[in-house]
Write an enzyme that holds these catalytic residues in place. Sequence first.
Site, mmCIF file in Angstrom:
data_model
loop_
_atom_site.group_PDB
_atom_site.id
_atom_site.type_symbol
_atom_site.label_atom_id
_atom_site.label_comp_id
_atom_site.label_asym_id
_atom_site.label_seq_id
_atom_site.Cartn_x
_atom_site.Cartn_y
_atom_site.Cartn_z
ATOM 1 N N GLU A 118 3.475 -5.951 7.535
ATOM 2 C CA GLU A 118 2.839 -4.871 8.299
ATOM 3 C C GLU A 118 3.342 -4.740 9.720
ATOM 4 O O GLU A 118 3.416 -3.631 10.266
ATOM 5 C CB GLU A 118 1.308 -5.072 8.295
ATOM 6 N N GLY A 160 -0.637 -5.174 1.061
ATOM 7 C CA GLY A 160 -1.867 -5.109 0.305
ATOM 8 C C GLY A 160 -1.783 -5.815 -1.035
ATOM 9 O O GLY A 160 -2.799 -6.277 -1.567
ATOM 10 N N ALA A 178 0.843 -1.194 0.000
ATOM 11 C CA ALA A 178 0.000 0.000 0.000
ATOM 12 C C ALA A 178 0.878 1.243 0.000
ATOM 13 O O ALA A 178 2.055 1.192 0.365
ATOM 14 C CB ALA A 178 -0.922 0.001 1.209
ATOM 15 N N GLU A 225 -2.428 -9.380 -0.239
ATOM 16 C CA GLU A 225 -3.843 -9.474 0.114
ATOM 17 C C GLU A 225 -4.729 -9.434 -1.129
ATOM 18 O O GLU A 225 -5.733 -10.151 -1.215
ATOM 19 C CB GLU A 225 -4.210 -8.354 1.085
#
Length: 260
Positions: free
Chosen positions: A135, A112, A66, A115
Site C-alpha cells: 500500500e 487486502g 483490492a 489482510e
Amino acid sequence: MEFENIVTENNEGILHIIINRPKKLNALNRDTIQELHEAFTDAREDEEVKVVILTGSGEKAFVAGADISEFADFSAEEGRELAAKGQANLFDFVANFPKPVIAAVNGFALGGGLELAMAAHFRVASDNAKMGLPETSLGLIPGYGGTQRLPQLVGKGRAMEMIMTAGMIDAKQALQYNLVNHVCEPDELIEFTEKIAQKIMRNSLVAMSAAIRAVNANYEDGVNGFEVEISEFGSSFATEDFKEGTSAFLNKRKADFPGK
C-alpha cells in the site's frame, strides 16, 4: 445461494469458499466483499459446516489485492468509511468467526488479499505463494487490519520492514516469519489443508468456538484475556460436548460430539 464473484462447495462438513475473479487475479471489490460476508453468514448458521477453507481460484492468486479502480478518487472520509465497513463486514467478521477458518494461500496474497489471509485463524501456503502489503507504494497504508495483524504474527520489526518497503516475501520466508503454518506443493494445497480440517473436525466445535474467543481476547485493548479464558473454561463444563468428551475418555472410546 448463487454468487457472481465467489464459489462455495461443502465437502462433508468442510466448506470451501473460493474467490473466483481469475481475470482480476481474484482482487477484492465491494461486491466480492459483500458476497464473502453473505457466504460466511450462511456458514455460521449452517450446522453442517464445521470448518471453512478460504482460497482463490486457480494457482496464480489467492487475492492479488483490492480493486484500486473503485477508490482511486475517494475523499478522506470515503476512505475511512471504506476501511471501517470492510473490516466490520469481512475482515473482523472472519477473525471472530465461531468456526475454524483456514486460508489456503495459492499464489499472490497482496494488500487486502494478505489482510484477508491474516484474518483467517491460520494459513497454509503453496510454495509459489508471494505475500506482501504494497500500500505505501500507492501512497496508502493497509486499511483492512494489516498494520495490526501483521505485527501480531511476524513481530513489529519485520512488519515495519514489509510495510515500509512494500515488498513481497515468498512462501519459505513466510514460514520462517510464522506468517504461515505450512508450505506445500500447489497441487497438494487443498488436499493438505483438508487433512488439517479433518483433524479439527474430530474435536468439539463448541470448545473451538470458546477457544477462538479466548485467544482473540488477548489482542483486544482493555480486555483481560486470562479472565476471558477462565470464563470460557468454566462455561465449557455446562456443555453437552464436555460431558461426551470426558465420558468417551473415561470409557476409552472415540468421542461423538453433539455440538452443544
